[in-house]
Design a protein around this motif. Sequence first.
Motif, PDB file in Angstrom:
ATOM      1  N   VAL A 184      -0.665  -3.344   6.574  1.00  0.00           N
ATOM      2  CA  VAL A 184      -0.096  -3.173   7.907  1.00  0.00           C
ATOM      3  C   VAL A 184       1.406  -2.982   7.786  1.00  0.00           C
ATOM      4  CG1 VAL A 184       0.215  -4.199  10.195  1.00  0.00           C
ATOM      5  CG2 VAL A 184      -1.880  -4.676   8.885  1.00  0.00           C
ATOM      6  N   VAL A 185       1.906  -1.945   8.447  1.00  0.00           N
ATOM      7  CA  VAL A 185       3.346  -1.704   8.513  1.00  0.00           C
ATOM      8  C   VAL A 185       3.699  -1.447   9.964  1.00  0.00           C
ATOM      9  CG1 VAL A 185       5.311  -0.458   7.574  1.00  0.00           C
ATOM     10  CG2 VAL A 185       3.187  -0.595   6.250  1.00  0.00           C
ATOM     11  N   ALA A 186       4.567  -2.288  10.522  1.00  0.00           N
ATOM     12  CA  ALA A 186       4.946  -2.208  11.932  1.00  0.00           C
ATOM     13  C   ALA A 186       6.432  -1.857  12.018  1.00  0.00           C
ATOM     14  CB  ALA A 186       4.661  -3.533  12.633  1.00  0.00           C
TER      15      ALA A 186
ATOM     16  N   SER B 181      -6.148   8.712   1.358  1.00  0.00           N
ATOM     17  CA  SER B 181      -6.269   8.273  -0.028  1.00  0.00           C
ATOM     18  C   SER B 181      -5.121   7.319  -0.306  1.00  0.00           C
ATOM     19  CB  SER B 181      -6.211   9.477  -0.975  1.00  0.00           C
ATOM     20  OG  SER B 181      -6.447   9.090  -2.309  1.00  0.00           O
ATOM     21  N   SER B 182      -5.440   6.063  -0.552  1.00  0.00           N
ATOM     22  CA  SER B 182      -4.400   5.052  -0.654  1.00  0.00           C
ATOM     23  C   SER B 182      -4.704   4.077  -1.777  1.00  0.00           C
ATOM     24  CB  SER B 182      -4.268   4.299   0.677  1.00  0.00           C
ATOM     25  OG  SER B 182      -5.515   3.741   1.056  1.00  0.00           O
ATOM     26  N   VAL B 183      -3.673   3.330  -2.159  1.00  0.00           N
ATOM     27  CA  VAL B 183      -3.809   2.404  -3.267  1.00  0.00           C
ATOM     28  C   VAL B 183      -2.693   1.373  -3.151  1.00  0.00           C
ATOM     29  CG1 VAL B 183      -2.313   3.641  -4.897  1.00  0.00           C
ATOM     30  CG2 VAL B 183      -4.253   2.331  -5.766  1.00  0.00           C
TER      31      VAL B 183
ATOM     32  N   LYS C  96      -7.061  -2.206  -2.053  1.00  0.00           N
ATOM     33  CA  LYS C  96      -7.878  -3.151  -2.841  1.00  0.00           C
ATOM     34  C   LYS C  96      -9.368  -2.962  -2.554  1.00  0.00           C
ATOM     35  CE  LYS C  96      -4.640  -5.869  -4.841  1.00  0.00           C
ATOM     36  NZ  LYS C  96      -4.528  -6.165  -6.285  1.00  0.00           N
ATOM     37  N   GLN C  97      -9.777  -1.675  -2.560  1.00  0.00           N
ATOM     38  CA  GLN C  97     -11.188  -1.347  -2.315  1.00  0.00           C
ATOM     39  C   GLN C  97     -11.682  -1.876  -0.977  1.00  0.00           C
ATOM     40  OE1 GLN C  97     -12.827   0.672  -4.842  1.00  0.00           O
ATOM     41  NE2 GLN C  97     -10.635   0.781  -5.248  1.00  0.00           N
ATOM     42  N   GLY C  98     -10.803  -1.835   0.006  1.00  0.00           N
ATOM     43  CA  GLY C  98     -11.182  -2.232   1.352  1.00  0.00           C
ATOM     44  C   GLY C  98     -11.121  -3.723   1.619  1.00  0.00           C
TER      45      GLY C  98
ATOM     46  N   GLY D 274       0.803  -1.198   0.000  1.00  0.00           N
ATOM     47  CA  GLY D 274       0.000   0.000   0.000  1.00  0.00           C
ATOM     48  C   GLY D 274       0.845   1.260   0.000  1.00  0.00           C
ATOM     49  N   VAL D 275       0.327   2.292  -0.665  1.00  0.00           N
ATOM     50  CA  VAL D 275       0.974   3.605  -0.642  1.00  0.00           C
ATOM     51  C   VAL D 275      -0.108   4.645  -0.401  1.00  0.00           C
ATOM     52  CG1 VAL D 275       0.825   3.823  -3.167  1.00  0.00           C
ATOM     53  CG2 VAL D 275       2.443   5.240  -1.894  1.00  0.00           C
TER      54      VAL D 275
END
Length: 427
Positions: free
Chosen positions: A240-242, A107-109, A233-235, A49-50
């Motif tokens: 997750v980034v830890a 706003s992510s994708v 992916k449209q929810g 994700g970005v």
Amino acid sequence: MNSPKSVLQVAIVGGGIAGVALALDLHRHQHLDVQLFEAAPAFGEVGAGVSFGANAVRAIEGLGIGKPYEQIADRTAQPWQDIWFEWRRGVDAGYLGASIAEGVGQSSVHRADFLDALASQLPEGIAVFGKRAVSVDETGDRVSVQFTDGTHHQCDLLIAADGIKSSIRDYVLQGLGQPLVAPRFSGTCAYRGMIDSSQLRDAYRAAGVDEHLINVPQMYLGLDAHILTFPVKQGRLINVVAFVSDRTDANPVWPADKPWVKNTTQAEMLEAFSEWGDAVRVLLECIPNPTLWALHELDELSGYVHGRVGLIGDAAHAMLPHQGAGAGQGLEDAWLLARLLADPRVLQRDAKQVLEVYDAIRRPRACRVQRTSWEAGELYEFRDAKVADQEPLLSTTLASRFDWLWNHDMQADLAEAHTRLGWAQAV
């Protein structure tokens, strides 16, 4: 340029988001001949994700790629649509506050989805694959870029969008008489994974954890660690980034023989957050096979341009991801360059001056974003000297510290560029 040329030949090295977005904009103009060279056998993005801030979304729209982005981008559902992140304590998920980006929110994708959407619009013949640049030469008003396969390409302008490990950055810095800048390990590593949102919802219900934490992007904060979550992916998936920072060495070094990205174990990841609360524990238990990323960055460069060669994106200003701003800065680079090169008056101007104006305008802002991205990580991990873990001050700081980044006026940048070039009126 002061020449009879009616076409400006522009070569772009690097087929990531910034490079492809620039090529897509430039190819629409008859006075520009655009070629993009990518080292890989096909377009592809590393990562998951970005996130894009309001400034980046405006750049996307200005580059003419707003529609394909909107078709795949994720937005937080109402009534939380303006929330960028909610901030919480890692130990118990206690609410600390929220950062609001009106009209945009989070706003992510998925990176690969976005690049696929862009690449599908690029006309056949513009992109050439299997071309890894190794060196650059300039003779007169021409640039020649050499590739590992022994071929070369000549152009009027060369734009390097080839990432943090850019093969062209050295040429620019050497030309400026400046020390070379290599990627530097930050001391922070990130465990990453994607979770099916329905799986996480079931797990939270079973553990008695508030499902609201799935509905809204979250940032969990703690000493020397923090975790972010947001949908892609449209929810359907939760990214997750830890992050975990090792501060035992003031000048950490990542071993040269170790990859920057590797597979790791869930047990290792859970141990790193063993003192955190149920919301975090259940979240991480839903990632059976995490990857571990060693986060690298660049020092601020003294210049992005030498002669007819310019750097954009991570080749110029690779930064830590703590403001969700790295990809957005590459898109801002592409937007300003595209607006200048798309102007037919570029043919009556030495194209080197256009790059110099790009550098003068973009570099101070991008360098500030680099600095504040590092500072954001310090804030999240209670290492900010003024804020530390003082919750009221932390909340107010987080609520407003991104405003300057998101509300930047790119049209003002363009107007300043026109003034510097002597272009009094836009055409």
